[in-house]
Design a protein around this motif. Structure first.
Motif, PDB file in Angstrom:
ATOM      1  N   LYS A   8       0.855  -1.180   0.000  1.00  0.00           N
ATOM      2  CA  LYS A   8       0.000   0.000   0.000  1.00  0.00           C
ATOM      3  C   LYS A   8       0.897   1.239   0.000  1.00  0.00           C
ATOM      4  O   LYS A   8       1.847   1.321   0.780  1.00  0.00           O
ATOM      5  N   ARG A   9       0.637   2.153  -0.882  1.00  0.00           N
ATOM      6  CA  ARG A   9       1.407   3.381  -0.957  1.00  0.00           C
ATOM      7  C   ARG A   9       0.646   4.495  -0.225  1.00  0.00           C
ATOM      8  O   ARG A   9      -0.554   4.687  -0.437  1.00  0.00           O
ATOM      9  N   LEU A  10       1.340   5.210   0.630  1.00  0.00           N
ATOM     10  CA  LEU A  10       0.733   6.282   1.413  1.00  0.00           C
ATOM     11  C   LEU A  10       1.324   7.628   1.020  1.00  0.00           C
ATOM     12  O   LEU A  10       2.504   7.719   0.658  1.00  0.00           O
ATOM     13  N   SER A  13      -3.972   9.917   6.054  1.00  0.00           N
ATOM     14  CA  SER A  13      -3.465   8.625   5.582  1.00  0.00           C
ATOM     15  C   SER A  13      -2.666   7.918   6.672  1.00  0.00           C
ATOM     16  O   SER A  13      -2.781   6.703   6.877  1.00  0.00           O
ATOM     17  N   ILE A  14      -1.863   8.674   7.382  1.00  0.00           N
ATOM     18  CA  ILE A  14      -1.053   8.098   8.456  1.00  0.00           C
ATOM     19  C   ILE A  14      -1.951   7.601   9.584  1.00  0.00           C
ATOM     20  O   ILE A  14      -1.733   6.520  10.145  1.00  0.00           O
ATOM     21  N   GLU A  19      -5.224   0.608  11.221  1.00  0.00           N
ATOM     22  CA  GLU A  19      -5.107  -0.740  10.663  1.00  0.00           C
ATOM     23  C   GLU A  19      -4.085  -1.573  11.435  1.00  0.00           C
ATOM     24  O   GLU A  19      -4.313  -2.764  11.726  1.00  0.00           O
ATOM     25  N   LEU A  20      -2.937  -0.987  11.759  1.00  0.00           N
ATOM     26  CA  LEU A  20      -1.888  -1.716  12.470  1.00  0.00           C
ATOM     27  C   LEU A  20      -2.326  -2.106  13.876  1.00  0.00           C
ATOM     28  O   LEU A  20      -2.017  -3.193  14.355  1.00  0.00           O
ATOM     29  N   GLU A  71      -5.020   6.519   9.293  1.00  0.00           N
ATOM     30  CA  GLU A  71      -5.679   5.305   8.815  1.00  0.00           C
ATOM     31  C   GLU A  71      -4.740   4.103   8.933  1.00  0.00           C
ATOM     32  O   GLU A  71      -5.167   2.997   9.319  1.00  0.00           O
ATOM     33  N   LEU A  72      -3.475   4.309   8.599  1.00  0.00           N
ATOM     34  CA  LEU A  72      -2.501   3.218   8.721  1.00  0.00           C
ATOM     35  C   LEU A  72      -2.350   2.781  10.176  1.00  0.00           C
ATOM     36  O   LEU A  72      -2.305   1.581  10.476  1.00  0.00           O
TER      37      LEU A  72
END
Length: 292
Positions: free
Chosen positions: A269-271, A277-278, A284-285, A280-281
């Protein structure tokens, strides 16, 4: 005043596990060491540094390497001498071939009875097996106290050592009487670099087999003239040992398979650099238990 210590470091020349290929295993189920690049086992370098620091601290102490392997294993003895070790012993005999930890520790313990030592230091484990058994088995066979997971000798006393251990959930400081066996973690200080003066002094150090293979070479002639260049080479008969407990006959452990495992990402996945965006990552983590 502390008496001088005769220190023996158990070291191993191991196959570089970063270069495991299709020829890494023999038909007999043992590691094909001739097919892999050979290196000084990393944690044995930590053990060597601990030994050299004790040599620096306790006047008159000596450090020698004890290793078991083919003739090329003399390379790690020379490497240790370039860093400050006084010499070494190579256990080399076809009867040792195929040894597992049980047979290896038996051969080493027999050799240590012949050599004698106030302190035996080894790396916690070797990268070609990751068993962390040999050091402890040697201590058991010799009937010596052992300190595992060591990273520093805190104090040297006349008949004992105070050692700091790095455990999974903390640090422990213990005292052990001498003689003893210590196994060293990678958390211990890294080995010092080779010393240019020592490289020049010991670059012609050889075992008898190497001398006999090239008797007319400059190195062979220099080694014959200077005792400090002679690396001791021991066979099964020199230890002595029960041959039924050596090599494959003394090794109940068999290697079933060796594989070169390559990790590959299933998806990518490219951010961009946006805060959204950060965030959201991070969500997910945390949800996948990668974090938290």
């Amino acid at each position: 005043m502390n008496k001088s210590l005769k220190i023996v470091v158990l070291a191993k020349q191991v196959p570089d596990t970063r270069n495991v290929g299709k020829d890494a295993m023999t038909a007999e189920g043992t590691v094909n060491r001739a097919a892999l690049p050979a290196i000084f086992n990393p944690e044995d370098k930590n053990a060597l540094e601990l030994a050299l620091r004790l040599k620096d601290e306790v006047a008159g102490s000596t450090v020698h390497i004890l290793t078991m392997g083919p003739q090329r294993a003399a390379d790690i003895i020379r490497d240790a001498m370039y860093r400050g070790a006084d010499g070494g012993y190579l256990l080399s005999d076809r009867k040792f071939a195929g040894s597992d930890t049980l047979a290896t520790s038996y051969a080493l313990s027999c050799a240590l009875r012949t050599i004698g030592a106030d302190l035996i230091i080894a790396g916690r484990q070797a990268i070609d097996g990751d068993t962390a058994q040999v050091g402890s088995q040697v201590a058991e066979k010799l009937g010596l106290p052992q300190v595992t997971y060591a990273e520093q000798v805190v104090e040297v006393k006349p008949s004992s050592l105070v050692v700091r251990r790095r455990l999974e959930r903390g640090v422990e400081t213990v005292e052990t009487p001498l003689p003893a066996v210590i196994t060293v973690n990678a958390s211990a200080p890294e080995v010092r670099p080779q010393n240019a003066r020592l490289v020049m002094k010991y670059k012609y150090a050889m075992i008898p087999s190497e001398i006999n293979a090239t008797p007319d070479s400059l190195a062979a002639k220099m080694t014959a003239e200077r005792d400090y260049l002679k690396i001791v080479e021991l066979t099964a008969a020199d230890i002595p040992a029960d041959e039924q407990q050596l090599g494959l006959s003394g090794s109940p452990t068999k290697v079933k398979k060796i594989e070169n495992v390559v990790f590959q990402a299933k998806e990518a996945k490219r951010l961009d650099a946006a805060d959204e965006s950060i965030n959201e990552l991070m969500v997910e983590l945390i949800a996948s238990h990668t974090l938290g």
